[in-house]
Write a protein that holds these residues in place. Structure first.
Motif, PDB file in Angstrom:
ATOM      1  N   LEU A  28       0.824  -1.007   0.065  1.00  0.00           N
ATOM      2  CA  LEU A  28      -0.094   0.035  -0.018  1.00  0.00           C
ATOM      3  C   LEU A  28       0.710   1.329  -0.022  1.00  0.00           C
ATOM      4  O   LEU A  28       0.463   2.313   0.623  1.00  0.00           O
ATOM      5  CB  LEU A  28      -0.827  -0.060   1.240  1.00  0.00           C
ATOM      6  CG  LEU A  28      -2.068  -1.037   1.170  1.00  0.00           C
ATOM      7  CD1 LEU A  28      -2.679  -1.208   2.681  1.00  0.00           C
ATOM      8  CD2 LEU A  28      -3.204  -0.511   0.154  1.00  0.00           C
ATOM      9  N   VAL A  31      -0.589   4.779  -0.963  1.00  0.00           N
ATOM     10  CA  VAL A  31      -1.479   5.459  -0.042  1.00  0.00           C
ATOM     11  C   VAL A  31      -0.865   5.679   1.173  1.00  0.00           C
ATOM     12  O   VAL A  31      -0.037   5.320   1.964  1.00  0.00           O
ATOM     13  CB  VAL A  31      -2.553   4.202   0.652  1.00  0.00           C
ATOM     14  CG1 VAL A  31      -3.680   4.889   1.454  1.00  0.00           C
ATOM     15  CG2 VAL A  31      -3.228   3.540  -0.501  1.00  0.00           C
ATOM     16  N   GLU A  35      -3.751   7.961   6.090  1.00  0.00           N
ATOM     17  CA  GLU A  35      -4.827   7.516   5.460  1.00  0.00           C
ATOM     18  C   GLU A  35      -5.007   5.923   5.877  1.00  0.00           C
ATOM     19  O   GLU A  35      -6.210   5.342   6.036  1.00  0.00           O
ATOM     20  CB  GLU A  35      -5.047   7.437   3.852  1.00  0.00           C
ATOM     21  CG  GLU A  35      -6.385   7.263   3.164  1.00  0.00           C
ATOM     22  CD  GLU A  35      -6.617   7.358   1.871  1.00  0.00           C
ATOM     23  OE1 GLU A  35      -7.635   7.037   1.349  1.00  0.00           O
ATOM     24  OE2 GLU A  35      -5.497   8.095   1.117  1.00  0.00           O
ATOM     25  N   HIS A 202      -7.999   7.488  -1.393  1.00  0.00           N
ATOM     26  CA  HIS A 202      -7.692   6.149  -2.030  1.00  0.00           C
ATOM     27  C   HIS A 202      -8.614   5.204  -2.228  1.00  0.00           C
ATOM     28  O   HIS A 202      -9.097   4.441  -3.042  1.00  0.00           O
ATOM     29  CB  HIS A 202      -6.411   5.419  -2.099  1.00  0.00           C
ATOM     30  CG  HIS A 202      -5.132   6.584  -2.381  1.00  0.00           C
ATOM     31  ND1 HIS A 202      -4.872   7.472  -1.620  1.00  0.00           N
ATOM     32  CD2 HIS A 202      -4.282   6.626  -3.195  1.00  0.00           C
ATOM     33  CE1 HIS A 202      -3.771   7.938  -2.123  1.00  0.00           C
ATOM     34  NE2 HIS A 202      -3.349   7.588  -3.145  1.00  0.00           N
ATOM     35  N   THR A 209      -7.157  -2.006  -3.921  1.00  0.00           N
ATOM     36  CA  THR A 209      -6.707  -1.042  -2.942  1.00  0.00           C
ATOM     37  C   THR A 209      -7.598  -0.829  -1.710  1.00  0.00           C
ATOM     38  O   THR A 209      -7.555  -1.069  -0.624  1.00  0.00           O
ATOM     39  CB  THR A 209      -6.390   0.339  -3.304  1.00  0.00           C
ATOM     40  OG1 THR A 209      -5.385   0.292  -4.394  1.00  0.00           O
ATOM     41  CG2 THR A 209      -5.951   1.369  -2.550  1.00  0.00           C
ATOM     42  N   LEU A 213      -7.258  -1.960   2.188  1.00  0.00           N
ATOM     43  CA  LEU A 213      -7.592  -1.005   3.163  1.00  0.00           C
ATOM     44  C   LEU A 213      -8.709  -1.446   4.035  1.00  0.00           C
ATOM     45  O   LEU A 213      -8.431  -1.193   5.451  1.00  0.00           O
ATOM     46  CB  LEU A 213      -8.125   0.435   2.512  1.00  0.00           C
ATOM     47  CG  LEU A 213      -7.063   1.388   1.788  1.00  0.00           C
ATOM     48  CD1 LEU A 213      -7.430   2.266   1.178  1.00  0.00           C
ATOM     49  CD2 LEU A 213      -5.798   1.723   2.784  1.00  0.00           C
TER      50      LEU A 213
END
Length: 303
Positions: A28, A31, A35, A202, A209, A213
């Protein structure tokens, strides 16, 4: 199976997840760390609430922060764990996973100090030597690299303080961790709203993604529950002992997979830390054997 054995097994499980989690957050990289932290918090909260709902204990959640004392402890624990999460994710993204592993190597000895300060757990001479050697290692690394290893120090101190306050909490592990992310969630949600309003969020841009997350919440929740379960059933010294597994996995990931630079100063500092941990471990094992021997002798006397 005794409560202590269950606690040790829970700690091992938590350390394996934490030790390998750097691989996940490295995927990731695009990102921002803040976040990712927000999503860890919010999805973790949803996961915890689901667990409490299944257990029929959701109504007990307000009680975890009902008194000023419990609220203060939960709030402080939430602050420490969120700081720990943020610094760890950042260290992975900026190529300092080796420093992160150093921080978690230092943590057991920091936990020992917290146990002595806050719970009056007695330290042997060998354990004091181990703590002093770890302190010297940080100084050596700071002088050699001409920069203070803030990543390592923040991770070690924040996690040690988190474990310390959790040990003094009477609330169960799932409830206490849920209360922590409950207090953090409004801030996380507000920040995500701002990011998406600016077009910088994002989540929702692509399926992979977004799923990663969201899964960060589960990746966060499971080891936290295991750690909270363990912290209330074993001494801080035992928590520190088992914790070695976490930085060892992190160190292997940083050096063998991420291929981060490992200078001569890192080698000296790590050698000093490993020596300190060997001294501390040997002392802990001797004290454990002595305690068991004394307990058997006392039992024989009673009989």
């Amino acid at each position: 199976m005794t409560d202590e054995t269950k606690g040790v097994l829970a700690m091992i499980g938590a350390c394996i997840v934490w030790g390998l989690s750097g691989l996940y957050y490295k995927m990731l990289d695009d990102v921002p760390a803040i976040e990712i932290l927000c999503h860890r918090t919010l999805w973790g909260f949803i996961f915890f609430v689901g667990i409490l709902r299944l257990q029929g204990r959701l109504r007990q959640l307000p009680r975890a922060i009902a008194t000023p004392r419990s609220f203060a402890i939960i709030a402080f624990a939430a602050l420490m764990i969120s700081l720990n999460w943020f610094v760890f994710i950042t260290s992975i993204q900026i190529g300092h996973a080796t420093d992160a592993s150093l921080g978690y190597y230092i943590f057991p000895l920091t936990a020992v100090l917290c146990g002595a300060i806050f719970y009056r757990e007695k330290l042997s001479r060998a354990q004091l030597v181990a703590v002093a050697l770890a302190t010297a290692a940080v100084v050596v690394l700071s002088v050699g690299l001409q920069v203070t290893p803030w990543v390592a120090l923040v991770l070690a101190v924040s996690f040690a303080l988190y474990g310390t306050v959790k040990k003094g909490l009477s609330t169960g592990p799932v409830l206490s961790v849920t209360a922590e992310v409950l207090l953090l969630s409004p801030f996380a949600f507000g920040l995500l709203v701002v990011l998406h309003a600016r077009g910088e969020g994002h989540f929702g841009q692509d399926l992979a993604t977004s799923l990663m997350l969201a899964f960060a919440g589960i990746l966060t929740a499971v080891p936290l529950i295991l750690f909270s379960f363990a912290a209330r059933r074993v001494s801080l010294a035992t928590v520190g002992l088992v914790q070695y597994l976490n930085p060892t996995l992190q160190f292997l990931v940083a050096t063998l997979i991420f291929r981060e630079a490992f200078s001569i100063w890192h080698a000296i500092a790590f050698a000093m830390i490993w020596t300190a941990l060997a001294i501390y471990t040997a002392s802990s094992l001797r004290r454990g054997r002595a305690a068991r021997k004394a307990a058997r002798a006392a039992a024989g006397t009673v009989v």
